[in-house]
Design a protein around this motif. Structure first.
Motif, mmCIF file in Angstrom:
data_model
loop_
_atom_site.group_PDB
_atom_site.id
_atom_site.type_symbol
_atom_site.label_atom_id
_atom_site.label_comp_id
_atom_site.label_asym_id
_atom_site.label_seq_id
_atom_site.Cartn_x
_atom_site.Cartn_y
_atom_site.Cartn_z
ATOM 1 N N SER A 1 1.212 -74.063 1.955
ATOM 2 C CA SER A 1 0.979 -73.385 0.686
ATOM 3 C C SER A 1 2.207 -73.486 -0.217
ATOM 4 N N ARG A 2 3.382 -73.304 0.369
ATOM 5 C CA ARG A 2 4.610 -73.382 -0.423
ATOM 6 C C ARG A 2 4.926 -74.808 -0.857
ATOM 7 N N GLN A 3 4.773 -75.748 0.043
ATOM 8 C CA GLN A 3 5.245 -77.106 -0.214
ATOM 9 C C GLN A 3 4.244 -77.973 -0.967
ATOM 10 N N VAL A 4 2.971 -77.800 -0.697
ATOM 11 C CA VAL A 4 1.959 -78.714 -1.243
ATOM 12 C C VAL A 4 0.946 -78.001 -2.134
ATOM 13 N N GLY A 5 0.902 -76.670 -2.056
ATOM 14 C CA GLY A 5 -0.091 -75.942 -2.845
ATOM 15 C C GLY A 5 -1.447 -75.887 -2.190
ATOM 16 N N LEU A 6 -1.517 -76.227 -0.894
ATOM 17 C CA LEU A 6 -2.787 -76.147 -0.153
ATOM 18 C C LEU A 6 -2.881 -74.770 0.496
ATOM 19 N N CYS A 7 -3.916 -74.040 0.172
ATOM 20 C CA CYS A 7 -4.062 -72.680 0.681
ATOM 21 C C CYS A 7 -5.263 -72.582 1.614
ATOM 22 N N CYS A 8 -5.000 -72.113 2.819
ATOM 23 C CA CYS A 8 -6.080 -71.824 3.766
ATOM 24 C C CYS A 8 -6.490 -70.371 3.575
#
Length: 860
Positions: A559-566
């Motif tokens: 989430s922090r590095q790539v903006g992908l949120c689970c």
């Protein structure tokens, strides 16, 4: 009259004197007709011998003066016995000179094509010389009986271990130049199958052979090497022939192709990537072509080539991943070769060649060497590259050293994003605003969707005509993670994409499943309609990646590095599910190795503590365990409390080192099953140490483990110390009555049951053993043994041919009560199993051994 002229140097236009030899020529004045002239020379060979035998010496002088022949050629001609033989030699040299000219041109072409190495994400225009970056691969001679129940990359660790432990005469290490050299000297090696896990170096081996051939390496006895890839063959929809297949990429061979194919005993054909062939399931054809210009479907041309119907004297090498080799007509294969990746020295060499700085390479290698997981993976060349890529971009690890496979691939993803956005991914995202964050995560999810859909369809190649690939058009980061090759065919050019490695595709597929709206799999081994695929481990690594991505630590990092949120709900649901399923497996004793790996990927002790089964039974049988497997087993059991009701290590290839490592856990076991492993005295001593101090162990199984009297005596001494063991199962071993005597004072208390059937009980039976009801050496109670016989037969069905032979030596060499119905049923089933194994067997020696037992069982 024949009207030919000699081919002269461009600066020599003097007319030839009028003499009979001028009727003979090598190449017509019109350069484009030279091939027609050579054909005419061959057709009119007899007439030329008759006409030129009287003028052979003057003809040779003219050929030397015009620099068509060398002085060596002249000597070779003149040493022939008689004028007619000399004319024939002249004609041979004439034909050979054009053949050799094309031969050298072909070598130049192959050298040019293979001189550069394409790394997995090489930037456009970047040239990496093959000679500077090639690292030797470990090639092992012999059919390895690749295990099909597990993911091929996960099988790699224990496969390497097995190869290291095998004696050198069983699995001989060979070099590329020995691939077609006969080991025995009896049977020529014409067809070679090279197998290995994804990323292990099959295509690199092919490039090495082409590169060496192009550089005139003297260990090649071939005149020509024809290279084809199944990726290219996939684009051919219409009937074709072998001649056309060759000329598609080798137009420079057109003039001499008849001669090349006519001398097929000097021809090597390399076919790379059989597992990528879209027709790979239907290549064992019964419709053949026998001529190079005979049209047929591509799969029929390939099948005819492999089975020797087409170009029967040609040498053929095919490369494939293990998953597809069962579809190759292997009955015609003369040599099986396994690529076992790098040795430790080669891993170091790869680091040096990659970083091009000895001090930096040493530091990075030491960093990897301290992490057992990373070092094991680096034996696979593609993994080694991935690891170097992470280290190069981070100059270290961007957080603590990776502990799991998911940790490594998450860092790989971030490292490549850093590299191709020219800065730290987090800084890049923050600097560009929320729109860029969304754009980047959208691209990663699109790649993930493609990876997921194709993984479910067992596809690793994606074509530009595919809708899923078209959806990625214009995405700037696609080239970062997908390799692209161009396949040019008459009238069409197709772009072919693939992820850098099979495991990268599986990682992206798991990313998509975790970070999109796609529902979670129903079970760890049940994704969409692929319950059956779990049997061969197709989704094992996907499930492990999914678990690792859904862990709180990796979900937060992505989430922090790539903006992908689970979604938090998805993370919590998965965590609850893995606890519930593991609890159920522990209670019913079902196979659970992949679940333990998924739990390990979470790296959360609280999850392990949440698994609270009523009885703790751990079943990991029938899979040769790697060090990574042992690590996850220890991770789970070290965090659980209380007694272990059952630990089943049957048929896992357990070693002395592994058992010693597990020793503290074995002290908690009530039932320990170690059958179908090779338990030498050193390993038995570890077991004895456990028996001497354990207050828990009551049941021990060491059947089919090759123990003899000495090992049994060691065990009996250990049992006497605590006297806790109640049942000892040791069927199918080398124990004699002399060994059984060591147990006489231990029965019936504490040993209430000792099962010693199918042992070497050929010596005289002592009275002290014959009167012991608790020692069973033969079948007596039908009700008891019928179920046991069914269990033994099931074990036989799961066994390899080698292990089946071990069982057959025991069960076909006894005087059992053949009138018992269950015994008759057992041997009938066994005979049918042997028959089916013979039908599928591709090794002559193994077939002979199986037929021996087939004949024995027919007598019964």
């Amino acid at each position: 009259m024949l009207r030919f002229q000699l081919a002269l140097p461009a600066d020599n236009n003097a007319p030839l004197p009028v003499c009979p030899e001028n009727r003979f020529g090598l190449i017509m004045v019109e350069k484009d007709l030279c091939n027609s002239c050579l054909i005419a020379v061959r057709v009119l060979r007899v007439s030329l011998v008759d006409e030129l035998e009287g003028q052979i010496e003057s003809l040779v002088d003219v050929l030397v003066s015009r620099e068509v022949f060398t002085r060596d050629d002249r000597e070779e001609v003149l040493c022939q016995p008689g004028p007619r033989a000399r004319v024939r030699k002249v004609l041979d040299i004439v034909e050979c000179k054009d053949y050799n000219k094309v031969k050298q041109k072909h070598k130049d072409v192959l050298r040019r094509r293979s001189e550069s190495m394409l790394f997995y994400n090489t930037r456009h225009g970047e040239k990496i010389l093959f000679s500077e970056h090639y690292v030797n691969l470990l090639l092992v001679d012999g059919h390895q009986g690749i295990e099909s129940k597990r993911h091929e990359v996960l099988t790699f660790g224990q496969k390497r271990l097995c190869l290291q432990q095998k004696s050198t005469h069983m699995h001989r290490k060979i070099s590329p130049k020995e691939l077609f050299a006969s080991a025995s000297g009896n049977r020529p090696v014409k067809k070679v199958l090279v197998t290995g896990a994804a990323g292990i170096g099959k295509t690199i081996l092919v490039q090495k052979m082409l590169f060496d051939f192009g550089r005139n390496k003297d260990y090649f006895s071939f005149d020509f090497v024809i290279h084809m890839t199944f990726r290219d063959l996939n684009l051919i929809d219409e009937p074709t022939n072998f001649r056309e297949l060759v000329l598609r990429k080798n137009r420079h061979l057109a003039k001499e192709l008849d001669n090349i194919l006519g001398n097929d005993d000097k021809l090597l054909i390399i076919l790379d990537g059989f597992d990528e062939f879209r027709h790979y399931r239907s290549c064992d054809v019964d419709v053949f072509v026998t001529e190079p210009d005979e049209d047929a479907e591509v799969k029929e041309v390939f099948g005819s080539l492999m089975q020797g119907e087409l170009l029967p004297n040609a040498f053929v090498m095919v490369t494939s991943r293990p998953a597809a080799i069962s579809h190759i007509p292997v009955g015609c294969i003369d040599r099986f070769v396994l690529i076992a990746g790098f040795s430790l020295a080669e891993v170091q060499d790869f680091f040096f060649r990659y970083f091009q700085d000895a001090a930096l390479a040493d530091r990075m290698f030491m960093l990897v060497s301290e992490n057992e997981l990373m070092l094991t993976l680096c034996y696979i060349p593609a993994f080694c590259y991935i690891m170097c890529c992470i280290l190069k971009e981070n100059n270290d690890f961007c957080r603590e050293s990776p502990k799991t496979m998911t940790d490594i691939y998450v860092q790989y993803l971030v490292a490549l994003l850093r590299s191709h956005t020219q800065g730290r991914a987090e800084t890049f995202l923050q600097g560009q605003g929320s729109g860029t964050v969304q754009q980047l995560s959208d691209i990663v999810l699109k790649l993930g969707r493609l990876a997921f859909q194709k993984l479910m369809e067992h596809q690793t190649l994606f074509y530009s005509s595919d809708q899923d690939v078209a959806a990625l058009e214009g995405c700037s980061l696609v080239s970062t993670f997908l390799d692209k090759t161009l396949a040019q065919e008459p009238g069409c050019t197709e772009e072919i994409f693939s992820f850098a490695h099979l495991t990268v595709q599986e990682f992206f597929a798991a990313l998509y499943c975790a970070a999109s709206d796609h529902p979670l799999p129903v079970g760890l081994e049940d994704t969409v309609s692929l319950g059956q695929a779990a049997n061969n481990g197709h989704l094992d690594l996907f499930n492990r990646f999914l678990s690792g991505i859904l862990s709180e630590r990796n979900a937060s990092f992505l989430s922090r590095q790539v903006g992908l949120c689970c979604q938090k709900e998805k993370v919590d649901t998965y965590r609850r599910k893995i606890v519930t399923e593991l609890t159920t497996l522990c209670e019913n004793g079902a196979h659970m190795l992949n679940y333990l790996h998924c739990l390990f990927e979470q790296q959360d002790p609280s999850l392990v503590l949440a698994v609270q089964p009523k009885t703790l039974r751990v079943n990991v049988c029938d899979e040769t365990l790697s060090q990574m497997d042992y690590n996850v087993i220890k991770h789970f059991l070290n965090l659980t409390k209380g007694k272990i009701k059952e630990l089943d290590l049957t048929g896992t290839g357990v070693t002395y080192e592994a058992l010693r490592d597990l020793q503290p856990l074995l002290l908690r076991c009530e039932s320990l099953w170690l059958g179908e492993n090779n338990l030498d005295m050193e390993t038995v001593q570890v077991l004895s140490d456990v028996l001497q101090v354990s207050e828990s162990i009551t049941h021990l199984g060491v059947g089919w483990s090759d123990i003899g009297d000495d090992e049994l005596v060691a065990l009996s001494c250990a049992i006497r110390v605590k006297k806790k063991l109640k049942e000892l199962w040791m069927e199918g071993n080398r124990v004699s009555y002399r060994g059984l005597l060591s147990l006489s004072d231990l029965t019936p208390d504490p040993l209430r049951k000792v099962v010693a059937v199918w042992n070497d009980l050929t010596d005289a039976e002592p009275v002290t053993v014959s009167t012991q009801d608790s020692i069973t050496v033969n079948f007596t109670d039908d009700n008891m043994w019928e179920a046991w016989g069914e269990w033994v037969f099931k074990r036989c069905e799961l066994s390899s041919n080698e292990k089946l032979l071990t069982v057959l030596h025991k069960v076909c060499n006894i005087s059992a009560c053949l009138e018992a119905e269950w015994v008759m049923t057992f041997y009938r089933q066994l005979a049918q199993l042997i028959k089916s194994r013979i039908e599928c067997c591709t090794e002559d020696d193994m077939c002979k051994k199986l037929r021996k037992f087939e004949r024995i069982l027919k007598l019964w």
